[in-house]
Enzyme design. Structure first.
Site, PDB file in Angstrom:
ATOM      1  N   ARG A  72       0.852  -1.190   0.000  1.00  0.00           N
ATOM      2  CA  ARG A  72       0.000   0.000   0.000  1.00  0.00           C
ATOM      3  C   ARG A  72       0.888   1.240   0.000  1.00  0.00           C
ATOM      4  O   ARG A  72       1.919   1.279   0.671  1.00  0.00           O
ATOM      5  CB  ARG A  72      -0.923   0.017   1.222  1.00  0.00           C
ATOM      6  CG  ARG A  72      -2.008  -1.056   1.204  1.00  0.00           C
ATOM      7  CD  ARG A  72      -3.050  -0.751   0.140  1.00  0.00           C
ATOM      8  NE  ARG A  72      -4.117  -1.735   0.091  1.00  0.00           N
ATOM      9  CZ  ARG A  72      -4.140  -2.765  -0.745  1.00  0.00           C
ATOM     10  NH1 ARG A  72      -3.131  -2.973  -1.577  1.00  0.00           N
ATOM     11  NH2 ARG A  72      -5.167  -3.594  -0.749  1.00  0.00           N
ATOM     12  N   HIS A  92       0.456  -0.560 -10.408  1.00  0.00           N
ATOM     13  CA  HIS A  92      -0.407  -1.379  -9.556  1.00  0.00           C
ATOM     14  C   HIS A  92      -0.796  -2.688 -10.257  1.00  0.00           C
ATOM     15  O   HIS A  92      -1.974  -2.997 -10.435  1.00  0.00           O
ATOM     16  CB  HIS A  92      -1.664  -0.609  -9.145  1.00  0.00           C
ATOM     17  CG  HIS A  92      -2.277  -1.133  -7.868  1.00  0.00           C
ATOM     18  ND1 HIS A  92      -2.882  -0.323  -6.948  1.00  0.00           N
ATOM     19  CD2 HIS A  92      -2.371  -2.396  -7.371  1.00  0.00           C
ATOM     20  CE1 HIS A  92      -3.332  -1.055  -5.933  1.00  0.00           C
ATOM     21  NE2 HIS A  92      -3.042  -2.323  -6.171  1.00  0.00           N
TER      22      HIS A  92
END
Length: 309
Positions: free
Chosen positions: A224, A272
């Protein structure tokens, strides 16, 4: 018959409809799956946090919200959600993360960039360390962190794992707590972050913890974005304390074009892609939880609202 509402981003329905219907049927459950079931008739909600559905109050009959994402930070604090919430853990997600983490760890371990970009006539044939002599630290020993730690240890890396609560994983040196974090980071040459995004994990790598790493260490973050203090990392890169950072997640996504990470010579930005939830595999986890719910068995991967994961 039970009613299962698919409440994710609309463009995901096409890829999930067939796998979910097949997996639920194979689990022995008779269900109606659709995107437009009246709230009062819904038994289970297959969910993604970017769904238009944000108010769970009308879903008075629903038994659980089954999240399609591994991360739940964007839903766990929803005060209208009063029923169990599960997070996504599936074999495809774990395998994808293991492949990505292993690939980038080996890239930095072997010094691939220097060899691939070698200038004509430069013949620097100094062999890298063996994996046995490379200290790798995994921050986060959940399903994904454990799988990655085990794969890296199988290759031969000297792996240390850290988690907020104590873990015992065969073949992995496991540490926990604040003192354990300092020990896990001290002298680490490659650090992989796979912690959840919670108030307790924000800025785990910061101006105080980054100097603990071996000088020139590499950071790999597929976890994250908020796990790293961006300003502290950029300063550590400029000072040479950190040799390279490979980052797959960010506080703002897509990463803004003007962000310093795009232009820093010691940063690799990936969009991502470390671990995608694949319908073929995640449908099996969803179907198993529906089967369990109907059989009165405990659901898998239930989120603890206090810890946030």
């Amino acid at each position: 018959m039970i009613n299962v509402l698919f409440a994710a981003h609309p463009d995901r329905w096409e890829s999930y409809e067939a796998p979910l219907k097949e997996a639920i049927a194979d689990a022995g459950v008779t269900a109606f799956l659709a995107t437009d079931i009246p709230p009062a008739d819904v038994d289970y909600i297959v969910y993604a946090p970017n769904s238009p559905l944000q108010d769970f109050t009308p879903y008075t009959r629903a038994k659980a919200v089954l999240n399609l994402w591994a991360g739940v930070e964007k839903i766990v604090g929803n005060r209208t959600l009063k029923i169990p919430l599960t997070r996504m853990v599936d074999s495809g997600l774990s395998q994808g993360m293991c492949e990505w983490v292993t690939g980038h760890t080996l890239r930095h371990h072997l010094g691939m960039d220097a060899h691939i970009n070698c200038a004509p006539g430069v013949w620097n044939n100094v062999a890298p360390k063996l994996a046995w002599d490379r200290k790798v630290t995994l921050l986060g020993l959940g399903e994904l962190g454990t799988a990655c730690a085990q794969m890296l240890a199988q290759i031969g890396f000297d792996v240390t794992g850290w988690s907020r609560t104590a873990k015992d994983i065969g073949g992995i040196r496991c540490l926990s707590g604040d003192d354990g974090l300092k020990e896990a980071l001290t002298g680490a040459e490659i650090v992989v972050l796979l912690l959840p995004d919670t108030p307790a994990t924000e800025n785990t790598l910061n101006a105080e913890t980054l100097p603990l790493l071996a000088r020139g260490a590499c950071i790999i973050n597929p976890g994250r974005g908020p796990l790293i203090d961006d300003d502290a990392l950029l300063a550590a890169l400029d000072a040479g304390q950190i040799g390279h950072a490979t980052l797959d997640v960010f506080r703002i996504e897509p990463l803004p074009e003007a962000h310093p990470y795009w232009h820093h010579p010691r940063v690799t930005v990936t969009p991502h892609v470390a671990a995608e939830t694949r319908a073929k595999y995640s449908a099996l986890t969803i179907a198993e939880n529906i089967r369990r719910g109907e059989a009165g068995e405990p659901l898998l991967h239930v989120v603890d609202r206090k810890t946030g994961y």
